[in-house]
Structures are given as C-alpha cells and as structure tokens.
Write an enzyme that holds these catalytic residues in place. Structure first.
Site, PDB file in Angstrom:
ATOM      1  N   ASP A  42      -0.440 -20.366   1.070  1.00 10.73           N
ATOM      2  CA  ASP A  42      -0.240 -19.308   0.079  1.00 10.73           C
ATOM      3  C   ASP A  42      -1.631 -18.927  -0.428  1.00 10.73           C
ATOM      4  OD1 ASP A  42       0.130 -17.935  -2.385  1.00 10.73           O
ATOM      5  OD2 ASP A  42       2.037 -18.961  -2.746  1.00 10.73           O
ATOM      6  N   VAL A  43      -1.979 -17.657  -0.370  1.00  5.08           N
ATOM      7  CA  VAL A  43      -3.341 -17.262  -0.760  1.00  5.08           C
ATOM      8  C   VAL A  43      -3.630 -17.490  -2.245  1.00  5.08           C
ATOM      9  CG1 VAL A  43      -3.629 -15.571   1.126  1.00  5.08           C
ATOM     10  CG2 VAL A  43      -2.769 -14.801  -1.122  1.00  5.08           C
ATOM     11  N   ASN A  60      -5.822  -9.700   3.795  1.00  7.12           N
ATOM     12  CA  ASN A  60      -4.754  -8.696   3.923  1.00  7.12           C
ATOM     13  C   ASN A  60      -3.486  -8.992   3.132  1.00  7.12           C
ATOM     14  OD1 ASN A  60      -3.065  -6.601   5.566  1.00  7.12           O
ATOM     15  ND2 ASN A  60      -2.070  -8.579   5.956  1.00  7.12           N
ATOM     16  N   TYR A  91       0.289  -3.355  -8.908  1.00 10.11           N
ATOM     17  CA  TYR A  91      -0.104  -3.119  -7.519  1.00 10.11           C
ATOM     18  C   TYR A  91      -1.309  -2.189  -7.465  1.00 10.11           C
ATOM     19  CZ  TYR A  91       0.321  -2.032  -2.533  1.00 10.11           C
ATOM     20  OH  TYR A  91       0.080  -1.874  -1.192  1.00 10.11           O
ATOM     21  N   LYS A 102      -5.053  -3.290  -6.247  1.00  7.13           N
ATOM     22  CA  LYS A 102      -5.683  -2.660  -5.077  1.00  7.13           C
ATOM     23  C   LYS A 102      -6.995  -1.985  -5.456  1.00  7.13           C
ATOM     24  CE  LYS A 102      -2.784  -3.812  -1.900  1.00  7.13           C
ATOM     25  NZ  LYS A 102      -3.189  -4.851  -0.952  1.00  7.13           N
TER      26      LYS A 102
HETATM   27  N1  LIG Z   1       3.020  -0.943   4.282  1.00  2.00           N
HETATM   28  C1  LIG Z   1       2.333  -0.045   3.615  1.00  2.00           C
HETATM   29  O1  LIG Z   1       2.713   1.123   3.525  1.00  2.00           O
HETATM   30  C2  LIG Z   1       1.052  -0.436   2.939  1.00  2.00           C
HETATM   31  C3  LIG Z   1       0.293   0.587   2.379  1.00  2.00           C
HETATM   32  C4  LIG Z   1      -0.898   0.264   1.760  1.00  2.00           C
HETATM   33  C5  LIG Z   1      -1.325  -1.051   1.712  1.00  2.00           C
HETATM   34  N2  LIG Z   1      -0.560  -2.026   2.261  1.00  2.00           N
HETATM   35  C6  LIG Z   1      -1.058  -3.410   2.177  1.00  2.00           C
HETATM   36  O2  LIG Z   1      -1.049  -3.995   3.459  1.00  2.00           O
HETATM   37  C7  LIG Z   1      -1.041  -5.409   3.309  1.00  2.00           C
HETATM   38  C8  LIG Z   1      -0.022  -5.982   4.268  1.00  2.00           C
HETATM   39  O3  LIG Z   1       1.267  -5.595   3.832  1.00  2.00           O
HETATM   40  P1  LIG Z   1       2.414  -5.131   4.823  1.00  2.00           P
HETATM   41  O4  LIG Z   1       2.754  -3.743   4.460  1.00  2.00           O
HETATM   42  O5  LIG Z   1       2.038  -5.461   6.205  1.00  2.00           O
HETATM   43  O6  LIG Z   1       3.610  -6.033   4.272  1.00  2.00           O
HETATM   44  P2  LIG Z   1       4.524  -7.146   4.948  1.00  2.00           P
HETATM   45  O7  LIG Z   1       5.410  -7.612   3.846  1.00  2.00           O
HETATM   46  O8  LIG Z   1       5.148  -6.649   6.183  1.00  2.00           O
HETATM   47  O9  LIG Z   1       3.490  -8.314   5.318  1.00  2.00           O
HETATM   48  C9  LIG Z   1       2.846  -9.057   4.316  1.00  2.00           C
HETATM   49  C10 LIG Z   1       2.719 -10.496   4.764  1.00  2.00           C
HETATM   50  O10 LIG Z   1       2.002 -11.203   3.738  1.00  2.00           O
HETATM   51  C11 LIG Z   1       2.627 -12.452   3.524  1.00  2.00           C
HETATM   52  N3  LIG Z   1       2.357 -12.927   2.184  1.00  2.00           N
HETATM   53  C12 LIG Z   1       2.867 -12.461   1.015  1.00  2.00           C
HETATM   54  N4  LIG Z   1       2.416 -13.188  -0.004  1.00  2.00           N
HETATM   55  C13 LIG Z   1       1.592 -14.130   0.522  1.00  2.00           C
HETATM   56  C14 LIG Z   1       0.838 -15.185  -0.042  1.00  2.00           C
HETATM   57  N5  LIG Z   1       0.854 -15.424  -1.351  1.00  2.00           N
HETATM   58  N6  LIG Z   1       0.121 -15.957   0.788  1.00  2.00           N
HETATM   59  C15 LIG Z   1       0.137 -15.749   2.126  1.00  2.00           C
HETATM   60  N7  LIG Z   1       0.829 -14.778   2.720  1.00  2.00           N
HETATM   61  C16 LIG Z   1       1.554 -13.973   1.914  1.00  2.00           C
HETATM   62  C17 LIG Z   1       4.106 -12.166   3.731  1.00  2.00           C
HETATM   63  O11 LIG Z   1       4.844 -13.360   4.006  1.00  2.00           O
HETATM   64  C18 LIG Z   1       4.074 -11.197   4.915  1.00  2.00           C
HETATM   65  O12 LIG Z   1       4.127 -11.882   6.142  1.00  2.00           O
HETATM   66  C19 LIG Z   1      -0.741  -5.684   1.844  1.00  2.00           C
HETATM   67  O13 LIG Z   1      -1.934  -6.031   1.177  1.00  2.00           O
HETATM   68  C20 LIG Z   1      -0.225  -4.360   1.359  1.00  2.00           C
HETATM   69  O14 LIG Z   1      -0.404  -4.179  -0.015  1.00  2.00           O
HETATM   70  C21 LIG Z   1       0.612  -1.753   2.882  1.00  2.00           C
END
Ligand SMILES: NC(=O)c1ccc[n+]([C@@H]2O[C@H](COP(=O)([O-])OP(=O)(O)OC[C@H]3O[C@@H](n4cnc5c(N)ncnc54)[C@H](O)[C@@H]3O)[C@@H](O)[C@H]2O)c1
Length: 276
Positions: free
Chosen positions: A68-69, A95, A178, A182
């Site tokens: 867990d980060v 990420n 959020y 960010k």
């Molecule tokens: N999907 C979008 O539209 C979008 C847009 C902008 C930014 N983001 C960013 O992209 C990044 C990835 O998100 P995503 O969209 O792929 O979501 P996702 O939920 O598909 O993947 C996120 C992953 O992070 C893991 N995770 C969550 N909390 C954690 C923790 N405390 N420690 C370790 N792992 C953890 C989850 O288990 C999951 O596997 C995030 O930072 C998100 O904010 C996503």
C-alpha cells in the site's frame, strides 16, 4: 541519428505503483513488451497475481509486489527489492491513485455539467479527504523519494508521476481532495525535477483526461457515461489504457532525456474546454 534506438528500454529495471489495473498496468505492459524488467506494485493482491501471471505467460519479465503506497516502509521495501532483483532502477511510475467516483465526473455525466455540486463540501468526510491525499499525494512523494535513493548514485533515472487533467482545472467543490492532491502532485513533480536534474534524473508527469479504467468503482465502463463524456471531448471519444502506452514509453526511454519538469496532458482535447 537513428531515432528508433532512442526508444530502447531493454534491460531497464522498472517499478509501477498501482500497477494491477488501468493506466499503471498499461505502463507496465508497454515497458515489459519493449524488453524492460517490471515490478508492478499494488495493494490488490488478487488482481496483481492474475495480471503478472498473464504477462509472465506471454514471456514478459514481470513480477508483482503487494504494498500500500500509504505504508511508506512497505513501499520502500518493495522498491528496494525490485532494485536489488534487477541490480538497477531506471524507471519509476508514481501512479497509484483513487477516487473520483460520483462527486467528480459522475456528478454531471449525462446532464448539463453543473459548476458546483450543491452541498458537496458539507458531505465530504475527513476520512475520504485524508485517504485521497495520502494515496494520491503522499504516495507520490514516497515513491519519488525511494526512486531517487536508487537513481542518484547511478546518475540516471526516469520518474513519471500520473497527475490528472483535474489538476489543471476547477470544477467547484466536487472531488475536492482529488483535485487538490493531483495539483499538489504536479507541484511536487516540478520541485523534484529541479532537485534531481543535475544528477541525470528526469521527473515528468502524465496528466490523463478521461480514461476507461476501474477508478471510482469503474463508472467509466458504463456506455452511458462514456457517451455523455464523449460529447464534451473534441475528438468525441474517451481514452483507453492502450492510448497512453506510447507516451509512457517515450517518457521512460532515452528519447525524452532533454525533457524534465513537464506535465503532458493526454486526452482527446477535453482539456481545451474545461476551464472555460
Ligand atoms: N482513469 C482516468 O480517467 C484518470 C484520469 C486522470 C488521472 N488518472 C490517474 O491515473 C492513476 C491510475 O488510475 P486508474 O485510472 O488506472 O485507476 P484504476 O483504479 O484502474 O487503477 C488504480 C490501481 O491503483 C491501486 N491502488 C489504489 N490504492 C492503492 C494504494 N494505496 N497502494 C497501492 N496501490 C493502490 C488499485 O488497486 C488499482 O490497481 C491514478 O493516479 C488516477 O488518479 C486516471
């Protein structure tokens, strides 16, 4: 100059936080497909195991580490172990991120976008605020710190933070932790880039628009949500994790060596209109 050789990441040691799903998984897949050795770090052990198994089955050099980060000692251990396994750490994707479910995009999909969701601040709990900040901002700090510790002595490294288009705009109070996290991550990325530049380490950010992943309970998979969002996107479609792979490879590869402290927005033009 042979430009294609500038995308050679073979043999690189790579870690990706939040690597079991969505964008992190895409980063890991593209680096591994180009010959890098990749450790996916995630708290979701089951999904992590399924994807590492699949990728190893495809002949790729991928391993998983459960952490867990927000547990910085566990994260340090996971990153140290990866660096030890590879004898080097070249690339780190900071990420992992959670939220925005209903209260950000979900509050307005399918309807005219409200500028402010009434009462959103009053309903926002300390628990949600702290968890979002701890993962999306504190987790980035801890990942960059651990990566720098391994990269600085070698005088080489690529650190890539996932921020968000949400960091560059304001949509009222909705999704407030959020957006704040960010924006903080983007600011921290700039500071880290400045500090690490002289040691051959670049620090950049990828700021996605709307990508279909499992974030926020997976609302982005719903066709009606995608259709509603697509109307606002000049290219009229939402992003898929595959869309982000070429940018991830570029930022991880020698090709980007003269780029640092930059946040690169990747979306179909949504960012052009959100701040109007
Ligand atoms: N999907 C979008 O539209 C979008 C847009 C902008 C930014 N983001 C960013 O992209 C990044 C990835 O998100 P995503 O969209 O792929 O979501 P996702 O939920 O598909 O993947 C996120 C992953 O992070 C893991 N995770 C969550 N909390 C954690 C923790 N405390 N420690 C370790 N792992 C953890 C989850 O288990 C999951 O596997 C995030 O930072 C998100 O904010 C996503």
């Amino acid at each position: 100059m042979n430009v294609s050789s500038r995308f050679d990441v073979s043999g690189y040691g790579v870690i990706v936080t939040g690597g079991a799903s969505g964008l992190g998984l895409a980063y890991g897949e593209v680096l591994a497909a180009h010959g890098a050795r990749v450790t996916l770090i995630d708290l979701d052990a089951e999904t992590l195991g399924a994807h590492t198994g699949r990728l190893v089955g495809e002949g790729l050099n991928v391993r998983g580490a459960v952490a867990d980060v927000t547990d910085h000692a566990a994260l340090d251990r996971a990153i140290d172990e990866a660096a030890q396994e590879y004898g080097r750490l070249d690339v780190a994707f900071a990420n992992a991120g959670i939220d925005p479910g209903v209260g950000f995009v979900g509050a307005w999909a399918g309807a005219t976008r409200p500028r402010v969701a009434e009462g959103a601040i009053e309903r926002y709990t300390d628990e949600r605020w702290n968890r979002v900040i701890d993962i999306n901002l504190g987790g980035v700090f801890a990942t960059v710190r651990a990566a720098a510790r391994h990269m600085r002595p070698r005088g080489f490294g690529r650190i890539i933070v996932t921020t968000s288009l949400a960091a560059t705009t304001v949509e009222g109070a909705i999704g407030s932790a959020y957006l704040a996290a960010k924006a903080g991550a983007r600011h921290f990325m700039h500071a880290a880039a400045l500090e690490l530049a002289a040691d051959g380490i670049t620090v950049n950010a990828i700021a996605p628009g709307f990508f279909v992943t499992n974030i926020g309970g997976g609302h982005a998979h719903q066709p009606e949500v995608q259709a509603a969002i697509s109307k606002d996107i000049p290219m009229h479609r939402v992003g898929r994790p595959d869309d982000i792979k070429a940018l991830a490879l570029f930022l991880a590869a020698p090709a980007s060596e003269y780029i640092t402290g930059q946040e690169i927005v990747i979306d179909g033009g949504w960012g052009l209109g959100v701040a109007d």
